[in-house]
Write a protein that holds these residues in place. Structure first.
Motif, PDB file in Angstrom:
ATOM      1  N   LEU A   1      -0.648   0.076  -6.397  1.00 54.87           N
ATOM      2  CA  LEU A   1       0.250   1.196  -6.127  1.00 54.87           C
ATOM      3  C   LEU A   1       0.914   1.702  -7.395  1.00 54.87           C
ATOM      4  O   LEU A   1       2.108   1.875  -7.453  1.00 54.87           O
ATOM      5  CB  LEU A   1       1.311   0.755  -5.123  1.00 54.87           C
ATOM      6  CG  LEU A   1       0.746   0.184  -3.826  1.00 54.87           C
ATOM      7  CD1 LEU A   1       1.865  -0.226  -2.907  1.00 54.87           C
ATOM      8  CD2 LEU A   1      -0.146   1.205  -3.155  1.00 54.87           C
ATOM      9  N   GLU A   2       0.134   1.944  -8.431  1.00 53.38           N
ATOM     10  CA  GLU A   2       0.722   2.348  -9.692  1.00 53.38           C
ATOM     11  C   GLU A   2       0.465   3.825  -9.955  1.00 53.38           C
ATOM     12  O   GLU A   2      -0.381   4.440  -9.326  1.00 53.38           O
ATOM     13  CB  GLU A   2       0.162   1.468 -10.814  1.00 53.38           C
ATOM     14  CG  GLU A   2       0.489  -0.004 -10.582  1.00 53.38           C
ATOM     15  CD  GLU A   2      -0.376  -0.934 -11.421  1.00 53.38           C
ATOM     16  OE1 GLU A   2      -0.400  -0.745 -12.641  1.00 53.38           O
ATOM     17  OE2 GLU A   2      -1.024  -1.821 -10.858  1.00 53.38           O
ATOM     18  N   THR A   3       1.192   4.364 -10.929  1.00 52.14           N
ATOM     19  CA  THR A   3       1.197   5.810 -11.158  1.00 52.14           C
ATOM     20  C   THR A   3      -0.200   6.376 -11.402  1.00 52.14           C
ATOM     21  O   THR A   3      -0.548   7.431 -10.893  1.00 52.14           O
ATOM     22  CB  THR A   3       2.127   6.143 -12.335  1.00 52.14           C
ATOM     23  OG1 THR A   3       3.418   5.613 -12.033  1.00 52.14           O
ATOM     24  CG2 THR A   3       2.249   7.641 -12.538  1.00 52.14           C
ATOM     25  N   TYR A   4      -1.018   5.693 -12.210  1.00 52.89           N
ATOM     26  CA  TYR A   4      -2.345   6.235 -12.504  1.00 52.89           C
ATOM     27  C   TYR A   4      -3.444   5.574 -11.696  1.00 52.89           C
ATOM     28  O   TYR A   4      -4.445   6.196 -11.368  1.00 52.89           O
ATOM     29  CB  TYR A   4      -2.641   6.154 -14.012  1.00 52.89           C
ATOM     30  CG  TYR A   4      -1.701   7.055 -14.753  1.00 52.89           C
ATOM     31  CD1 TYR A   4      -1.893   8.432 -14.735  1.00 52.89           C
ATOM     32  CD2 TYR A   4      -0.567   6.552 -15.372  1.00 52.89           C
ATOM     33  CE1 TYR A   4      -0.988   9.282 -15.342  1.00 52.89           C
ATOM     34  CE2 TYR A   4       0.340   7.398 -15.987  1.00 52.89           C
ATOM     35  CZ  TYR A   4       0.117   8.765 -15.963  1.00 52.89           C
ATOM     36  OH  TYR A   4       1.016   9.608 -16.547  1.00 52.89           O
ATOM     37  N   ILE A   5      -3.249   4.299 -11.365  1.00 57.23           N
ATOM     38  CA  ILE A   5      -4.288   3.596 -10.620  1.00 57.23           C
ATOM     39  C   ILE A   5      -4.234   3.992  -9.142  1.00 57.23           C
ATOM     40  O   ILE A   5      -5.256   4.234  -8.513  1.00 57.23           O
ATOM     41  CB  ILE A   5      -4.138   2.071 -10.826  1.00 57.23           C
ATOM     42  CG1 ILE A   5      -4.440   1.752 -12.304  1.00 57.23           C
ATOM     43  CG2 ILE A   5      -5.049   1.300  -9.889  1.00 57.23           C
ATOM     44  CD1 ILE A   5      -4.303   0.304 -12.686  1.00 57.23           C
ATOM     45  N   GLY A   6      -3.020   4.101  -8.597  1.00 56.95           N
ATOM     46  CA  GLY A   6      -2.849   4.449  -7.185  1.00 56.95           C
ATOM     47  C   GLY A   6      -3.565   5.733  -6.785  1.00 56.95           C
ATOM     48  O   GLY A   6      -4.423   5.727  -5.898  1.00 56.95           O
ATOM     49  N   PRO A   7      -3.250   6.851  -7.457  1.00 55.87           N
ATOM     50  CA  PRO A   7      -3.886   8.109  -7.055  1.00 55.87           C
ATOM     51  C   PRO A   7      -5.403   8.057  -7.162  1.00 55.87           C
ATOM     52  O   PRO A   7      -6.111   8.649  -6.345  1.00 55.87           O
ATOM     53  CB  PRO A   7      -3.306   9.129  -8.040  1.00 55.87           C
ATOM     54  CG  PRO A   7      -2.008   8.542  -8.473  1.00 55.87           C
ATOM     55  CD  PRO A   7      -2.216   7.053  -8.473  1.00 55.87           C
ATOM     56  N   ALA A   8      -5.921   7.334  -8.182  1.00 57.47           N
ATOM     57  CA  ALA A   8      -7.374   7.247  -8.338  1.00 57.47           C
ATOM     58  C   ALA A   8      -7.993   6.659  -7.079  1.00 57.47           C
ATOM     59  O   ALA A   8      -9.083   7.033  -6.664  1.00 57.47           O
ATOM     60  CB  ALA A   8      -7.720   6.393  -9.559  1.00 57.47           C
ATOM     61  N   ILE A   9      -7.283   5.721  -6.469  1.00 63.18           N
ATOM     62  CA  ILE A   9      -7.814   5.040  -5.289  1.00 63.18           C
ATOM     63  C   ILE A   9      -7.516   5.819  -4.009  1.00 63.18           C
ATOM     64  O   ILE A   9      -8.370   5.982  -3.149  1.00 63.18           O
ATOM     65  CB  ILE A   9      -7.180   3.629  -5.160  1.00 63.18           C
ATOM     66  CG1 ILE A   9      -7.429   2.803  -6.417  1.00 63.18           C
ATOM     67  CG2 ILE A   9      -7.687   2.897  -3.919  1.00 63.18           C
ATOM     68  CD1 ILE A   9      -8.856   2.434  -6.662  1.00 63.18           C
ATOM     69  N   TYR A  10      -6.278   6.294  -3.857  1.00 66.79           N
ATOM     70  CA  TYR A  10      -5.858   6.765  -2.536  1.00 66.79           C
ATOM     71  C   TYR A  10      -5.954   8.267  -2.321  1.00 66.79           C
ATOM     72  O   TYR A  10      -6.010   8.718  -1.187  1.00 66.79           O
ATOM     73  CB  TYR A  10      -4.428   6.297  -2.244  1.00 66.79           C
ATOM     74  CG  TYR A  10      -4.328   4.800  -2.219  1.00 66.79           C
ATOM     75  CD1 TYR A  10      -4.862   4.081  -1.150  1.00 66.79           C
ATOM     76  CD2 TYR A  10      -3.770   4.102  -3.268  1.00 66.79           C
ATOM     77  CE1 TYR A  10      -4.813   2.701  -1.136  1.00 66.79           C
ATOM     78  CE2 TYR A  10      -3.716   2.723  -3.263  1.00 66.79           C
ATOM     79  CZ  TYR A  10      -4.240   2.027  -2.200  1.00 66.79           C
ATOM     80  OH  TYR A  10      -4.203   0.667  -2.193  1.00 66.79           O
ATOM     81  N   GLU A  11      -5.965   9.068  -3.407  1.00 65.13           N
ATOM     82  CA  GLU A  11      -5.915  10.516  -3.182  1.00 65.13           C
ATOM     83  C   GLU A  11      -7.168  11.031  -2.496  1.00 65.13           C
ATOM     84  O   GLU A  11      -7.100  11.926  -1.663  1.00 65.13           O
ATOM     85  CB  GLU A  11      -5.640  11.258  -4.488  1.00 65.13           C
ATOM     86  CG  GLU A  11      -4.140  11.360  -4.711  1.00 65.13           C
ATOM     87  CD  GLU A  11      -3.750  12.166  -5.935  1.00 65.13           C
ATOM     88  OE1 GLU A  11      -4.635  12.781  -6.564  1.00 65.13           O
ATOM     89  OE2 GLU A  11      -2.554  12.165  -6.259  1.00 65.13           O
ATOM     90  N   GLU A  12      -8.293  10.449  -2.844  1.00 60.38           N
ATOM     91  CA  GLU A  12      -9.554  10.849  -2.227  1.00 60.38           C
ATOM     92  C   GLU A  12      -9.534  10.541  -0.727  1.00 60.38           C
ATOM     93  O   GLU A  12      -9.890  11.378   0.104  1.00 60.38           O
ATOM     94  CB  GLU A  12     -10.667  10.062  -2.906  1.00 60.38           C
ATOM     95  CG  GLU A  12     -11.976  10.773  -3.007  1.00 60.38           C
ATOM     96  CD  GLU A  12     -13.014   9.853  -3.649  1.00 60.38           C
ATOM     97  OE1 GLU A  12     -13.780  10.336  -4.475  1.00 60.38           O
ATOM     98  OE2 GLU A  12     -13.027   8.638  -3.313  1.00 60.38           O
ATOM     99  N   LYS A  13      -9.080   9.318  -0.411  1.00 64.79           N
ATOM    100  CA  LYS A  13      -9.002   8.914   1.000  1.00 64.79           C
ATOM    101  C   LYS A  13      -8.012   9.783   1.757  1.00 64.79           C
ATOM    102  O   LYS A  13      -8.244  10.177   2.894  1.00 64.79           O
ATOM    103  CB  LYS A  13      -8.531   7.451   1.109  1.00 64.79           C
ATOM    104  CG  LYS A  13      -9.549   6.434   0.676  1.00 64.79           C
ATOM    105  CD  LYS A  13      -9.055   5.020   1.031  1.00 64.79           C
ATOM    106  CE  LYS A  13      -9.967   3.968   0.424  1.00 64.79           C
ATOM    107  NZ  LYS A  13      -9.443   2.612   0.611  1.00 64.79           N
ATOM    108  N   LEU A  14      -6.872  10.048   1.110  1.00 65.53           N
ATOM    109  CA  LEU A  14      -5.853  10.860   1.767  1.00 65.53           C
ATOM    110  C   LEU A  14      -6.424  12.219   2.133  1.00 65.53           C
ATOM    111  O   LEU A  14      -6.230  12.709   3.241  1.00 65.53           O
ATOM    112  CB  LEU A  14      -4.638  11.048   0.857  1.00 65.53           C
ATOM    113  CG  LEU A  14      -3.539  11.904   1.502  1.00 65.53           C
ATOM    114  CD1 LEU A  14      -2.734  11.081   2.494  1.00 65.53           C
ATOM    115  CD2 LEU A  14      -2.623  12.525   0.471  1.00 65.53           C
ATOM    116  N   LYS A  15      -7.145  12.816   1.196  1.00 65.96           N
ATOM    117  CA  LYS A  15      -7.679  14.151   1.446  1.00 65.96           C
ATOM    118  C   LYS A  15      -8.605  14.139   2.662  1.00 65.96           C
ATOM    119  O   LYS A  15      -8.488  14.967   3.557  1.00 65.96           O
ATOM    120  CB  LYS A  15      -8.416  14.667   0.207  1.00 65.96           C
ATOM    121  CG  LYS A  15      -8.910  16.086   0.391  1.00 65.96           C
ATOM    122  CD  LYS A  15      -9.535  16.652  -0.854  1.00 65.96           C
ATOM    123  CE  LYS A  15     -10.366  17.872  -0.472  1.00 65.96           C
ATOM    124  NZ  LYS A  15     -11.064  18.435  -1.629  1.00 65.96           N
TER     125      LYS A  15
END
Lengths: 386, 386
Positions: A52-66
């Motif tokens: 759940l980190e600033t750069y690692i988190g979005p790399a993992i979750y933003e795709e799924k969120l979309k």
């Protein structure tokens, strides 16, 4: 008068927080039942925690969120917000200018404060309608809001929805649907289509309303508009941070419409049982509620005299529910200015641990206690944290 | 030109995110080293996880947050924000009106965009100074910002700080210190007092800068002002949610100033070793950096010709560091518009898993690879996600 203004409401809230703290410390989380319907779950999994980190988190979750958000709301692009209110602020800053007009149609006025307050800070004019016959878009209208379901869970008529969309399309004005609870209430319980399927350009929903996600908002819609809103969101720090996004992803993955259907069954059972002791309870889409005036009537019916205001009797009942049974409701734990209506949301995860008989008995017992308390103002005051 | 604008920067960021994702999937989190200095940790404990709810979370964590934040920053009251930028927006909305003036003093212009952008959306006038001799407060000044340490970690002189405070006190204008990294940099490394001890009315800090907290901000200061800012924060959905607050509490509990001192030792060792191969590296307060122009010079010194811009060589080196060694830096993973300077923050938790020799060797190896890549524009383009 026991509650004279926001300061006293804060004292009450702090008293509620003290009870919550000591209950957790002494008996554990199981002894609490958050029936606000706004519990704001945080269903991350063990494997999420270290990502759940600033750069690692979005790399993992933003795709799924979309992927999950587009499935839930429709649209081409999405962005997650720290709160739905922050998403409304970002939308208004991105799509209007000072002096522009913002029009809002909702099933019943008044609006949630986020729309008029954001319009005000933007320097935009704000007009609100809850009668479709009066609705129009004056020259200079830059943005149209539609509220899908109000805070009191009043639902927009599908014909009204379609009419606003068709007017806005004719006038080429973008529409945003504030579907905070509506994205589930309208679609699952009232079988309406998604806002974006109905032609809205943008729709925003709250991941803590009628689903087990964190407090926060997801906005979806036309890529071109979402892009502009995103840039405002990052500029002012309104976007949801990775821990919230991860929890939203999990909540969407685990979202189960049948749980809402089950909540309705539970609500109907509780409502029938409550009728034996009370006349003032009403159904909500996923629970039961009693308005302060109705509480006052129930008290008078039992020939108990009190100088407490209806609102104060509701606060007091809510505090007794928390103190005696660990049941958290908005009149006890809400922010100053929150609705004083005593509402039990039976779609809340904690409601699944309560039986209909148990809920009814708890309400009957605490109401008796309420009758005993209101004749002792000093005791009542203490319960309210004063 | 490989990077022509924000669109290409987004492609690069997405390529970086792809590498981060596949590294995690194939090798696990240990194979990544986030040296951005902005990793945004989420150090909640197992027992926290189930308490991170809208009403239960604040009851547990707000009290702790206040105690720890007052210890860290001083002041009477505190509020946690979704981001420091959101805190600055809330402060400006709460304490200024359209047409009012906002004055900003900082060690070196330009300011972080959050201050001028928030002033603009508020309709307030904005004046910026980085020369104490020119500083003044024109009539109509409603709020004075002081930046304690810039994004490039340039520190305000203590005498300048005191001078601004004394001028503001004379003029009875509230002062806010943007101490995003300064609250630790200024106090621990430069031995300056806390901003509030120096007389500031408010100070805000970022819990992900030089400490292992989540991205987010904590504002502390005079109760009377914090109260007004809080009310704006809740109105627009800018406040940190319970999961962030819990992580901030843990980060403050575990904050260890000696780790910063250790980082300086590591930095000095790395810096000395790097001098053997490079002339262009500089020290930062807690790491090393090389500016794009210096990278270009290092390339020219090796008689390699390239048409890449200095900025592009920095992006490319950063992407090679990520691709070959899992090292995350801002020129690779940052938002469009982020600084292209290649900076390694050695106070980052992940830096503790790297030895000085290893860091030097990785930089030397990837620089060789950079030399091989820049003469093949097609290959370079691919590495940048184009």
């Amino acid at each position: 008068m026991l509650i004279r203004g926001p300061e006293d409401e804060i004292l009450k809230k702090e008293q509620a927080f003290r009870i919550i703290r000591s209950t957790i410390n002494e008996k554990g989380r199981e002894a609490l039942y958050d029936l606000t319907g706004l519990a704001g779950g945080f269903p991350i999994k063990k494997e999420d925690k270290r990502l759940l980190e600033t750069y690692i988190g979005p790399a993992i979750y933003e795709e799924k969120l979309k992927r999950l958000a587009v499935e839930h709301l429709g649209g081409e692009e999405v962005i997650a917000f720290n709160r739905t209110t922050a998403g409304i602020l970002a939308t208004i800053i991105a799509l209007t200018k000072p002096g522009g007009k913002i029009i809002h149609y909702l099933p019943e006025s008044p609006s949630h404060p986020s729309v008029p307050e954001s319009a005000k800070v933007r320097g935009a004019e704000y007009l609100e309608f809850d009668n479709i016959k009066e609705f129009y878009t004056p020259p200079g209208t830059k943005l149209i809001f539609i509220t899908g379901a109000t805070m009191d869970h009043k639902i927009i008529e599908i014909e009204e929805f379609k009419r606003i969309i068709s007017l806005s399309k004719k006038a080429r004005i973008p529409t945003v649907v504030d579907d905070a609870s509506g994205a589930r209430l309208r679609t699952i319980i009232y079988k309406q289509p998604k806002a974006i399927e109905l032609g809205a350009d943008l729709a925003i929903t709250s991941t803590d309303k009628l689903m087990n996600g964190p407090r926060g908002g997801i906005l979806a819609g036309k890529a071109r508009l979402v892009k502009r809103i995103k840039s405002v969101a990052y500029k002012f720090g309104l976007e949801a941070q990775p821990p919230l996004i991860a929890a939203m992803v999990r909540a969407l993955e685990e979202f189960e419409p049948t749980r809402l259907i089950k909540a309705i069954k539970l609500r109907d059972e509780v409502y029938e049982k409550l009728k034996r002791s009370f006349k003032g309870f009403q159904k909500t889409p996923t629970g039961v509620m009693i308005r302060p005036e109705e509480i006052k009537k129930e008290i008078e019916k039992r020939n108990v005299k009190t100088r407490l205001s209806p609102q104060e009797t509701s606060y007091l009942w809510a505090m007794l529910l928390l103190q005696e049974h660990g049941i958290i409701t908005i009149p006890a734990a809400g922010m100053p200015g929150a609705s004083p209506t005593l509402r039990l949301d039976l779609s809340a995860p904690d409601a699944q641990r309560l039986k209909p008989d148990q809920i009814t008995r708890i309400l009957e017992e605490t109401f008796q206690k309420l009758l005993d308390t209101i004749i002792e103002p000093e005791k009542a005051k203490k319960i309210l944290g004063g």
